[in-house]
Design an enzyme around this catalytic site. Structure first.
Site, PDB file in Angstrom:
ATOM      1  N   GLY A 160      31.599 -10.602 -20.640  1.00  0.00           N
ATOM      2  CA  GLY A 160      32.260  -9.815 -19.605  1.00  0.00           C
ATOM      3  C   GLY A 160      32.503 -10.541 -18.305  1.00  0.00           C
ATOM      4  O   GLY A 160      32.743  -9.890 -17.279  1.00  0.00           O
ATOM      5  N   GLU A 176      26.889  -4.384 -21.370  1.00  0.00           N
ATOM      6  CA  GLU A 176      28.015  -3.451 -21.416  1.00  0.00           C
ATOM      7  C   GLU A 176      29.270  -4.117 -21.979  1.00  0.00           C
ATOM      8  O   GLU A 176      30.105  -3.457 -22.609  1.00  0.00           O
ATOM      9  CB  GLU A 176      28.287  -2.864 -20.030  1.00  0.00           C
ATOM     10  CG  GLU A 176      29.082  -3.726 -19.061  1.00  0.00           C
ATOM     11  CD  GLU A 176      28.348  -4.989 -18.609  1.00  0.00           C
ATOM     12  OE1 GLU A 176      29.026  -5.983 -18.284  1.00  0.00           O
ATOM     13  OE2 GLU A 176      27.108  -4.982 -18.570  1.00  0.00           O
ATOM     14  N   ASP A 177      29.423  -5.427 -21.787  1.00  0.00           N
ATOM     15  CA  ASP A 177      30.630  -6.111 -22.251  1.00  0.00           C
ATOM     16  C   ASP A 177      30.782  -6.027 -23.765  1.00  0.00           C
ATOM     17  O   ASP A 177      31.877  -5.804 -24.283  1.00  0.00           O
ATOM     18  CB  ASP A 177      30.658  -7.567 -21.781  1.00  0.00           C
ATOM     19  CG  ASP A 177      29.342  -8.300 -22.022  1.00  0.00           C
ATOM     20  OD1 ASP A 177      28.402  -7.714 -22.595  1.00  0.00           O
ATOM     21  OD2 ASP A 177      29.243  -9.478 -21.626  1.00  0.00           O
ATOM     22  N   TYR A 178      29.669  -6.175 -24.496  1.00  0.00           N
ATOM     23  CA  TYR A 178      29.720  -6.100 -25.959  1.00  0.00           C
ATOM     24  C   TYR A 178      30.189  -4.716 -26.407  1.00  0.00           C
ATOM     25  O   TYR A 178      31.049  -4.595 -27.295  1.00  0.00           O
ATOM     26  CB  TYR A 178      28.339  -6.402 -26.551  1.00  0.00           C
ATOM     27  CG  TYR A 178      28.234  -6.110 -28.032  1.00  0.00           C
ATOM     28  CD1 TYR A 178      28.709  -7.014 -28.974  1.00  0.00           C
ATOM     29  CD2 TYR A 178      27.675  -4.913 -28.487  1.00  0.00           C
ATOM     30  CE1 TYR A 178      28.631  -6.732 -30.336  1.00  0.00           C
ATOM     31  CE2 TYR A 178      27.590  -4.627 -29.846  1.00  0.00           C
ATOM     32  CZ  TYR A 178      28.073  -5.542 -30.762  1.00  0.00           C
ATOM     33  OH  TYR A 178      27.983  -5.253 -32.105  1.00  0.00           O
TER      34      TYR A 178
END
Length: 393
Positions: free
Chosen positions: A210, A235-237
């Site tokens: 991210g 959170e990016d995944y």
């Protein structure tokens, strides 16, 4: 054939397969870098018709490079974009940096949001919420504070956002900086990390960090908006997974996501790698097999397999395999750099050897303790990627 001999034969075949897979990863990564990175993207959309972009910038604290990094976003050559600067704490010195740039560039559509909004355990999401809510364009670009860009970086990313693409991401790399710790970081992000990152994306696995991601806001809103990802540390995944689950494709920018943090040390690098390993282990149990893809461990396994199958000398094969790996990594590093390296071949050799030697220690440290420290918080990870904040009483 006796059971023991059968088992040894199976292990030897596994070593042979491991050899093929790992060197395919090397080749895929090297070829992709040469063909795709640092190439002027053909204009898939006319410049004047590029879509509007809302840049969400999470900020916390000040390092020596923050002002210069942040200023590159105010100087982007792009027809229509806004900068939404998000700072969590009222007394954060980053506020003064933001105000300085807002005053210097009054013609840039930029706003400052202070205070955030607590919607979960992820501090980055909490910080970005006020900016996300008022973002006025269809594309949102979430980009970390330590990233610096070129004038045409956003043009490059937006050009990749074609009809069926829902997310455009930049390959993480590191800007030229002084000191051995900076060299160590640059070697890692130019060798081991992109080998896995690129080969995963080329073969269809969604692997996204991210640091710099351009996404369709309406797709994120379909998944519940930013608030839906506040329960995760990585959170990016999960944002990438939500976009992929809705049938959208990913694209990689031709420019790297250039990290340029002003503070750098070997201890910080180790801590960061351990935190990332902990997150991967809790999100993807298959991560437990990662050590066999590291140079020294893989060379031992493959060397033993070569000895068992072909009666080759284990130590000679180990040394030759490590040398070939070392050379392949250097070729890949040069390609990602896109120009001359800022350090000598001797510096590369020392940094490469130390990084490879640290790999197992980092992985074992990640297994030992399921808690992570991130920014000012401490979190206990759970299987599946969720986490809970550990509050000091």
């Amino acid at each position: 054939m006796a059971p023991l001999e059968l088992a040894l034969q199976g292990l030897a075949l596994f070593g042979l397969i491991l050899f093929i897979v790992l060197w395919l990863m090397h080749l895929i990564s090297i070829i992709y870098v040469r063909l795709h990175l640092h190439k002027k993207s053909t204009d898939k959309q006319p410049y004047s018709k590029l879509p509007g972009v809302s840049l969400l910038k999470p900020l916390k604290g000040v390092d020596p490079n923050l002002l210069s990094n942040l200023e590159t976003f105010f100087e982007l050559d792009y027809p229509k974009y806004e900068i939404l600067l998000c700072v969590q704490d009222d007394d954060d010195p980053a506020i003064n940096v933001c105000k300085r740039l807002l005053g210097k560039y009054p013609n840039v559509d930029a706003r400052l949001f202070v205070g955030g909004k607590k919607v979960g355990i992820n501090p980055k999401i909490n910080n970005l919420m006020p900016g996300y809510v008022v973002a006025k364009y269809d594309l949102v670009w979430i980009c970390d504070s330590g990233i610096r860009v070129k004038q045409d970086t956003l043009t490059d990313m937006a050009s990749q956002m074609t009809e069926k693409v829902g997310l455009v991401h930049g390959l993480p790399y590191v800007a030229d900086r002084q000191g051995f710790a900076a060299t160590l970081e640059q070697v890692y992000f130019g060798t081991s990390h992109p080998r896995s990152y690129i080969s995963a994306n080329v073969t269809g696995f969604k692997c996204v960090t991210g640091m710099s991601c351009l996404m369709r806001k309406d797709v994120l809103d379909q998944a519940g908006g930013l608030i839906a990802f506040a329960q995760y540390i990585a959170e990016d995944y999960f944002m990438a997974k939500a976009i992929a689950d809705r049938g959208w494709k990913f694209a990689m920018a031709t420019q790297v996501a250039l990290q340029n943090s002003g503070s750098c040390s070997i201890t910080q690098f180790q801590s960061r790698m351990i935190r990332w390993a902990k997150l991967r282990i809790n999100m993807l149990p298959g991560t437990i097999c990662e050590p066999i893809a590291e140079c020294f461990v893989a060379s031992l396994i493959i060397g033993w397999a070569a000895h068992h199958l072909f009666h080759w000398d284990v130590m000679v094969f180990f040394l030759c395999h490590c040398l070939a790996w070392f050379i392949a990594d250097y070729i890949q590093l040069q390609g990602i750099q896109g120009g001359p390296l800022s350090f000598s071949k001797l510096d590369y050799a020392v940094a490469w050897f130390i990084r490879e030697s640290m790999a197992i220690q980092i992985f074992l440290s990640a297994l030992w303790d399921p808690t992570v420290r991130w920014r000012t918080g401490r979190y206990r990870l759970h299987c599946g990627g969720t986490a809970e904040e550990i509050l000091d009483v």
